[in-house]
Design a protein around this motif. Structure first.
Motif, PDB file in Angstrom:
ATOM      1  N   TRP A 243      31.196  83.087 102.673  1.00  0.00           N
ATOM      2  CA  TRP A 243      30.656  84.400 103.034  1.00  0.00           C
ATOM      3  C   TRP A 243      31.723  85.466 102.839  1.00  0.00           C
ATOM      4  O   TRP A 243      31.465  86.536 102.303  1.00  0.00           O
ATOM      5  N   ALA A 244      32.950  85.167 103.244  1.00  0.00           N
ATOM      6  CA  ALA A 244      34.054  86.133 103.146  1.00  0.00           C
ATOM      7  C   ALA A 244      34.366  86.451 101.693  1.00  0.00           C
ATOM      8  O   ALA A 244      34.678  87.586 101.359  1.00  0.00           O
ATOM      9  N   HIS A 245      34.275  85.464 100.837  1.00  0.00           N
ATOM     10  CA  HIS A 245      34.609  85.676  99.438  1.00  0.00           C
ATOM     11  C   HIS A 245      33.513  86.412  98.687  1.00  0.00           C
ATOM     12  O   HIS A 245      33.717  86.819  97.550  1.00  0.00           O
ATOM     13  N   ASN A 246      32.361  86.610  99.283  1.00  0.00           N
ATOM     14  CA  ASN A 246      31.285  87.319  98.621  1.00  0.00           C
ATOM     15  C   ASN A 246      31.432  88.839  98.782  1.00  0.00           C
ATOM     16  O   ASN A 246      30.871  89.587  97.998  1.00  0.00           O
ATOM     17  N   CYS A 247      32.182  89.291  99.754  1.00  0.00           N
ATOM     18  CA  CYS A 247      32.361  90.731  99.971  1.00  0.00           C
ATOM     19  C   CYS A 247      32.860  91.429  98.709  1.00  0.00           C
ATOM     20  O   CYS A 247      32.286  92.447  98.309  1.00  0.00           O
ATOM     21  N   PRO A 248      33.904  90.911  98.036  1.00  0.00           N
ATOM     22  CA  PRO A 248      34.370  91.584  96.825  1.00  0.00           C
ATOM     23  C   PRO A 248      33.298  91.646  95.734  1.00  0.00           C
ATOM     24  O   PRO A 248      33.208  92.643  95.003  1.00  0.00           O
ATOM     25  N   ASN A 249      32.467  90.620  95.638  1.00  0.00           N
ATOM     26  CA  ASN A 249      31.387  90.644  94.646  1.00  0.00           C
ATOM     27  C   ASN A 249      30.367  91.727  94.971  1.00  0.00           C
ATOM     28  O   ASN A 249      29.844  92.389  94.068  1.00  0.00           O
ATOM     29  N   GLU A 250      30.088  91.899  96.241  1.00  0.00           N
ATOM     30  CA  GLU A 250      29.157  92.951  96.661  1.00  0.00           C
ATOM     31  C   GLU A 250      29.743  94.331  96.340  1.00  0.00           C
ATOM     32  O   GLU A 250      29.037  95.212  95.870  1.00  0.00           O
ATOM     33  N   MET A 251      31.035  94.500  96.602  1.00  0.00           N
ATOM     34  CA  MET A 251      31.686  95.775  96.302  1.00  0.00           C
ATOM     35  C   MET A 251      31.667  96.056  94.801  1.00  0.00           C
ATOM     36  O   MET A 251      31.424  97.194  94.377  1.00  0.00           O
ATOM     37  N   LYS A 252      31.894  95.024  93.985  1.00  0.00           N
ATOM     38  CA  LYS A 252      31.862  95.189  92.530  1.00  0.00           C
ATOM     39  C   LYS A 252      30.472  95.605  92.063  1.00  0.00           C
ATOM     40  O   LYS A 252      30.340  96.452  91.178  1.00  0.00           O
ATOM     41  N   ALA A 253      29.439  95.026  92.650  1.00  0.00           N
ATOM     42  CA  ALA A 253      28.061  95.385  92.277  1.00  0.00           C
ATOM     43  C   ALA A 253      27.778  96.845  92.620  1.00  0.00           C
ATOM     44  O   ALA A 253      27.165  97.576  91.836  1.00  0.00           O
ATOM     45  N   ILE A 254      28.233  97.276  93.782  1.00  0.00           N
ATOM     46  CA  ILE A 254      28.049  98.671  94.201  1.00  0.00           C
ATOM     47  C   ILE A 254      28.810  99.593  93.257  1.00  0.00           C
ATOM     48  O   ILE A 254      28.275 100.600  92.779  1.00  0.00           O
ATOM     49  N   ASP A 255      30.057  99.247  92.956  1.00  0.00           N
ATOM     50  CA  ASP A 255      30.875 100.071  92.069  1.00  0.00           C
ATOM     51  C   ASP A 255      30.248 100.177  90.680  1.00  0.00           C
ATOM     52  O   ASP A 255      30.261 101.249  90.066  1.00  0.00           O
ATOM     53  N   ALA A 256      29.706  99.075  90.179  1.00  0.00           N
ATOM     54  CA  ALA A 256      29.074  99.090  88.862  1.00  0.00           C
ATOM     55  C   ALA A 256      27.866 100.024  88.856  1.00  0.00           C
ATOM     56  O   ALA A 256      27.659 100.786  87.898  1.00  0.00           O
ATOM     57  N   LYS A 257      27.074  99.979  89.911  1.00  0.00           N
ATOM     58  CA  LYS A 257      25.906 100.860  90.001  1.00  0.00           C
ATOM     59  C   LYS A 257      26.350 102.311  90.122  1.00  0.00           C
ATOM     60  O   LYS A 257      25.758 103.203  89.502  1.00  0.00           O
ATOM     61  N   LEU A 258      27.385 102.571  90.920  1.00  0.00           N
ATOM     62  CA  LEU A 258      27.885 103.940  91.074  1.00  0.00           C
ATOM     63  C   LEU A 258      28.414 104.484  89.749  1.00  0.00           C
ATOM     64  O   LEU A 258      28.313 105.689  89.491  1.00  0.00           O
ATOM     65  N   ALA A 259      28.951 103.619  88.907  1.00  0.00           N
ATOM     66  CA  ALA A 259      29.482 104.038  87.608  1.00  0.00           C
ATOM     67  C   ALA A 259      28.377 104.569  86.689  1.00  0.00           C
ATOM     68  O   ALA A 259      28.652 105.347  85.770  1.00  0.00           O
ATOM     69  N   THR A 260      27.132 104.184  86.961  1.00  0.00           N
ATOM     70  CA  THR A 260      26.008 104.663  86.144  1.00  0.00           C
ATOM     71  C   THR A 260      25.516 106.025  86.617  1.00  0.00           C
ATOM     72  O   THR A 260      24.560 106.556  86.057  1.00  0.00           O
ATOM     73  N   LYS A 261      26.167 106.573  87.645  1.00  0.00           N
ATOM     74  CA  LYS A 261      25.807 107.881  88.229  1.00  0.00           C
ATOM     75  C   LYS A 261      24.322 107.947  88.577  1.00  0.00           C
ATOM     76  O   LYS A 261      23.561 108.732  88.009  1.00  0.00           O
ATOM     77  N   PRO A 262      23.914 107.104  89.538  1.00  0.00           N
ATOM     78  CA  PRO A 262      22.496 107.079  89.916  1.00  0.00           C
ATOM     79  C   PRO A 262      22.045 108.426  90.490  1.00  0.00           C
ATOM     80  O   PRO A 262      22.833 109.137  91.120  1.00  0.00           O
ATOM     81  N   GLN A 263      20.810 108.768  90.240  1.00  0.00           N
ATOM     82  CA  GLN A 263      20.238 110.016  90.740  1.00  0.00           C
ATOM     83  C   GLN A 263      19.838 109.830  92.199  1.00  0.00           C
ATOM     84  O   GLN A 263      18.938 109.057  92.500  1.00  0.00           O
ATOM     85  N   MET A 264      20.539 110.537  93.072  1.00  0.00           N
ATOM     86  CA  MET A 264      20.199 110.525  94.490  1.00  0.00           C
ATOM     87  C   MET A 264      20.786 111.778  95.116  1.00  0.00           C
ATOM     88  O   MET A 264      21.666 112.413  94.534  1.00  0.00           O
ATOM     89  N   SER A 265      20.283 112.109  96.276  1.00  0.00           N
ATOM     90  CA  SER A 265      20.773 113.312  96.956  1.00  0.00           C
ATOM     91  C   SER A 265      22.243 113.152  97.332  1.00  0.00           C
ATOM     92  O   SER A 265      22.749 112.032  97.471  1.00  0.00           O
ATOM     93  N   LYS A 266      22.921 114.283  97.484  1.00  0.00           N
ATOM     94  CA  LYS A 266      24.330 114.256  97.885  1.00  0.00           C
ATOM     95  C   LYS A 266      24.472 113.559  99.234  1.00  0.00           C
ATOM     96  O   LYS A 266      25.408 112.789  99.448  1.00  0.00           O
TER      97      LYS A 266
END
Length: 79
Positions: A18-41
């Protein structure tokens, strides 16, 4: 005597996985943020705060809290 030992080992390895999955979750979030998703500020600020909180919890060894925050951020990003 053997069953409690096996249970204890299973829980220890489960927590470790479970502890080792945190970095994978962060990487997934970072990858999505890199696509500049359309959402409110406001929502983007909340996602960023959850991402940071998740990382901070992970570094502090609080993996349950980390996964909770990262999961909420992923949900807001549609992951």
């Amino acid at each position: 005597m053997r069953a409690p030992l096996i249970l204890a080992l299973g829980l220890a390895f489960g927590a470790s996985a479970w502890a080792h999955n945190c970095p994978n979750e962060m990487k997934a979030i970072d990858a999505k943020l890199a696509t500049k998703p359309q959402m409110s500020k406001e929502n983007m600020d909340k996602v960023m705060a959850l991402r940071k909180s998740g990382e901070d919890h992970h570094k502090a060894g609080k993996h349950t809290e980390s996964m909770k925050d990262l999961g909420e951020a992923k949900k807001m990003l549609g992951l």
